[in-house]
Structures are given as C-alpha cells and as structure tokens.
Write an enzyme that holds these catalytic residues in place. Structure first.
Site, PDB file in Angstrom:
ATOM      1  N   LYS A  73      -0.263   2.263  20.770  1.00 32.00           N
ATOM      2  CA  LYS A  73       1.080   2.849  20.708  1.00 32.00           C
ATOM      3  C   LYS A  73       1.632   3.088  22.112  1.00 32.00           C
ATOM      4  CE  LYS A  73      -0.061   5.083  16.325  1.00 32.00           C
ATOM      5  NZ  LYS A  73      -0.458   6.348  15.672  1.00 32.00           N
ATOM      6  N   GLU A  77      10.062   0.401  14.662  1.00 33.69           N
ATOM      7  CA  GLU A  77      10.076   1.866  14.777  1.00 33.69           C
ATOM      8  C   GLU A  77       8.844   2.490  14.150  1.00 33.69           C
ATOM      9  OE1 GLU A  77      10.823   4.933  16.280  1.00 33.69           O
ATOM     10  OE2 GLU A  77      12.845   4.095  16.197  1.00 33.69           O
ATOM     11  N   GLY A  98       1.714   8.768   7.027  1.00 36.72           N
ATOM     12  CA  GLY A  98       2.071   9.102   5.655  1.00 36.72           C
ATOM     13  C   GLY A  98       3.071   8.108   5.106  1.00 36.72           C
ATOM     14  N   GLY A 110       0.835  -1.188   0.000  1.00 37.31           N
ATOM     15  CA  GLY A 110       0.000   0.000   0.000  1.00 37.31           C
ATOM     16  C   GLY A 110       0.872   1.242   0.000  1.00 37.31           C
ATOM     17  N   THR A 111       0.385   2.313   0.586  1.00 39.76           N
ATOM     18  CA  THR A 111       1.124   3.577   0.584  1.00 39.76           C
ATOM     19  C   THR A 111       2.499   3.428   1.218  1.00 39.76           C
ATOM     20  OG1 THR A 111      -0.965   4.792   0.724  1.00 39.76           O
ATOM     21  CG2 THR A 111       1.042   5.981   1.304  1.00 39.76           C
ATOM     22  N   VAL A 139       5.013   3.235  15.993  1.00 33.50           N
ATOM     23  CA  VAL A 139       4.650   4.319  16.909  1.00 33.50           C
ATOM     24  C   VAL A 139       5.135   5.650  16.356  1.00 33.50           C
ATOM     25  CG1 VAL A 139       4.816   5.204  19.258  1.00 33.50           C
ATOM     26  CG2 VAL A 139       4.891   2.739  18.863  1.00 33.50           C
ATOM     27  N   GLY A 184      -8.505  11.937   3.760  1.00 34.81           N
ATOM     28  CA  GLY A 184      -7.797  10.675   3.933  1.00 34.81           C
ATOM     29  C   GLY A 184      -7.075  10.531   5.254  1.00 34.81           C
ATOM     30  N   GLY A 203       4.981   7.143  13.495  1.00 38.14           N
ATOM     31  CA  GLY A 203       5.446   7.270  12.117  1.00 38.14           C
ATOM     32  C   GLY A 203       6.927   7.543  11.993  1.00 38.14           C
TER      33      GLY A 203
END
Length: 440
Positions: A207, A131, A304, A13-14, A134, A189, A136
């Site tokens: 998290k 890593e 992101g 995915g992204t 939590v 989004g 990003g």
C-alpha cells in the site's frame, strides 16, 4: 437515458458481493449522476451455487475471468480476485488490451506491476482506478490524485493494516501476548490462517508503494521499502511505551529526504497525544504533510465488505461520469525512479531495550558504548528482578533484567554500531529490541 454503462465483476467474495448489492441500492443515484444507467451485466467467481444475497442468474456467467475481462458485453472490468500474478494479472491485462476500463482492489498487483498496467491503460485511453487497494473505505487515493493537486507533499504516513493495529491495540488494552492476540484476530476473521503477509509488514508495504507513487511522482517500487513486522513486539515493550508517553503502531512512512525518498514500514512509537495514537482496532489512518495544507489526517475503516465496496463503487461512478486521469497522476514516462534513501541514514529518536545480566558495570558499559557512537540519551530505565530470594547485598539478583534507553535524534547507523558493541561486550542475553520514535 438509453445508454448503459456495463459492469463485469470477477470475484464475488465479501467485497464483490457487497459491491453488487451496493450498485443495486445506489442504481438511481449513480445513473442520474453519470447520465447513463450503471448496471452489472456479467460476473465470474469460483462457485456459482453459493448464496450471495442476490440472484446470480440475472447476470451473464463466465467461468473464466480472463474471458469476462475481454468480453464485448462489458465496458468496465472490476477485478476482485487478488494476487500479484496469475489469473488476476492476466484478467486485468486482457481488459486493458481490449479497451475496457478497470477498477481493482488488488494492492499486490499494483505494487508489483502498477507502472506497466498504467502504461497499458494510457496507451488504450482507458481508466485504471484503485481506490479500494489502499486503506479500504478511506478515500486516500482520490485525495492524493485530486484534492492535493495544489500542494507539494513532503511526507505521507499512516496505519495501513487493520490486522496489525487490532493486535497492538489488544496487547495494550488487555496486557496479552502477541501470539494470543494473533489467535484472536484469526478467530474473528481479521487475520488469515497464514498471517505472514499482514504481521510481517508486507501488506502495508504494498500500500505504501502505491501512495509513494501518487504523492511523489515516483514509479511504483515495493522493493524500495524497508520492511519490519510486529511479531517481535512483547508486552514489556507495550508497557514501557505507555510509561514513557508513547503508543506502538505499525506505520508506513514515505518522505522526501536529501538522499532520496525514504520508504519504511516498521513498528513505531508515537506520542500518546498524537492523532495517530488514538486510532485503535482495525481502523486505518493516513496523514499527509504538505506545504499548503500543512497536515491532514484521514481516518476510517481499512477493510470489510461494505467499506471496500464503497471505494470500488466510487471508482465506477467516476469512470461512468467520464472522470479518470492518469492512474498515478503523471504519465508513466514521467514517473521517476524512487531513489531509495538508505535506512542507515535515517535520523530520529530510538527506543532500545536490552536484556542484560544484572551485574556490576553493565549499565555503565552500555552508556559508554552509546557515548562512543556520539548518541545522547534522553532517558535510561532499568527494571530489576523482584526475586528477592536471589538478591545479594548490593540489591542485584544476578537474573537478566531489561534496560531501556531512549535516545535523542541520531542515525540508524550510530544506533546499530553502539548495539553491536554492547552485544560484543557479553552483557546482552537476548536479541535487542529497537523501535523508532516519531515525535510530534
């Protein structure tokens, strides 16, 4: 340089697609830093035909992520599927049992099964890195594992969910309702079609469970966390917070207390002058309090494709260099049970908003009930109705009005006791709003 460190990625995915492209861009540097070529050799995803910005045919394709995880064609398995059970869990277990290193961004999986997966990694002598699970792109896991080794940590807190921070930021900046801001977050989004996991505080709790283990040497236990979401926050709460010198944030907090490790996720009023209050939009921030460094705050993108892929690639680089260590700092056998500190014993300031009928004796009765619970009030604010047509000669409209109380430090139990009595007196016409205050 002849040896190849072979990467298998499940989930394109992204984040997965960004990770492949990032590994391509950084191939020379990663290989030089590790002494061997770091290369993606195999992948798995739901849709092979989807355009992801790179040629999928240069990789070995696996329809089954579990088969990829156990394949002799890879040395390190990257799990970007998501979910606390099912395929994601089966694939990670298969990889570890096969002696493969694992990198995952799956906070739900770790929050529910982190200890058992870490024990499996220890038994097989491989790395389990997370890593990206939590905050990003914020390197909080590495900071706790490595940079804080000389410190005794007393408290860790932060904004751990960008969706909630975005909604609260928009509510304040534009005076919009929660529902309107949630809809906008979904359109952009930032929020899922079913946003419950984010706005209910559960994403932050998962998290926080991971951070608690790293900071305090405790076994991962998401069920030990007191969780409240942000859906009850209204524009009047946002306005009153500003008027009183605060800003509302959804915080995750874990701290050592005399009764255990207090773990909580809930809306919190923080001083407008604090560093955490300046963090707006989808940004994440984590503050660590410790004996040697006193306090440090890490701020950055919490989600992101590129930000999360950056964390994934950092973990891959560590493993390729031979770095690793115990997933949760201590061996699993040495992780202690996180004794849950009862929220009723929480000690701090409180914002209480009561919607009451505007009639004689209401305010005095409320103040009296708080005094009976031995709660000292820092301030009381009452905003009367502006409907002059219904006012009587005393200036009261008879319509419900908000009464806001700010308490000095007290216990959760005392606040709840006082509110129960006020509600029992019959003055309150809506569910009371209670928001904890974190003072500098």
């Amino acid at each position: 340089m002849t040896q190849v460190f072979r990467i298998g990625i499940a989930g394109l995915g992204t984040v997965g697609a960004s990770a492949v492209l990032m590994l391509d861009r950084r191939a020379r540097s990663l290989s030089a830093g590790s002494g061997r070529e770091v290369r993606v050799t195999a992948v798995s995803a739901r849709d092979r035909a989807r355009d992801r910005g790179f040629d999928i045919d240069r990789f070995t394709w696996f329809d089954d992520p579990v088969a990829l995880a156990a394949s002799p064609e890879i040395d390190c398995f990257i799990e970007l599927i998501g979910g606390e059970k099912g395929t994601a869990k089966a694939a990670v277990e298969a990889a570890l049992k096969a002696g493969k290193h694992v990198v995952t961004a799956n906070k739900a999986l770790l929050a529910r099964h982190g200890s058992e997966l870490a024990a499996l990694a220890e038994a097989k002598g491989v790395s389990l890195q997370f890593e990206a699970a939590v905050a990003g792109g914020v390197p909080i896991v590495k900071t706790l594992r490595e940079a804080m080794a000389g410190n005794a940590i007393t408290r860790i807190s932060g904004i751990l969910n960008g969706t909630c921070n975005y909604i609260l930021s928009r509510m304040e900046a534009e005076g919009l309702s929660f529902d309107v801001c949630l809809g906008e977050a979904q359109r952009l989004g930032y929020a899922e079609a079913d946003p419950t996991f984010d706005i209910g505080g559960f994403d932050s709790a998962h998290k926080l469970a991971i951070l608690t283990s790293l900071a305090f040497g405790a076994a991962v236990d998401a069920d030990a966390i007191h969780v409240e979401g942000i859906s009850a926050i209204s524009p009047i709460d946002i306005r009153m917070a500003q008027e009183l010198g605060y800003r509302i944030k959804l915080l995750g907090v874990a701290e050592a207390t005399a009764t255990g490790i207090e773990q909580r996720v809930h809306p919190t009023m923080v001083p407008l002058t604090s560093a955490i209050a300046q963090v707006m939009g989808v940004t994440n921030a984590v503050t660590i309090a410790a004996d040697a460094v006193r306090e440090i705050t890490l701020i950055g993108p919490g989600a992101g494709g590129d930000a999360t892929a950056s964390a994934v690639v950092a973990d891959i680089a560590d493993i390729a260099r031979g770095s690793g260590g115990m997933p949760f700092v201590l061996p699993v056998a040495q992780l202690r049970k996180a004794e849950r500190a009862p929220m009723q014993l929480h000690h701090g300031g409180y914002y209480v908003r009561l919607t009451v009928n505007d009639r004689p004796g209401a305010a005095a009765s409320i103040v009296g009930r708080f005094a009976e619970a031995d709660i000292s009030l820092e301030s009381i604010v009452q905003h009367r109705s502006e409907d002059a047509a219904t006012r009587d000669p005393t200036g009261r409209s008879g319509a419900p009005v908000p009464v806001v109380l700010i308490t000095y430090a007290t216990t959760e139990a005392a606040v709840r006791q006082a509110i129960d009595k006020v509600v029992g007196d019959g003055y309150v016409v809506e569910t009371p709003q209670i928001i904890r205050i974190e003072r500098e």
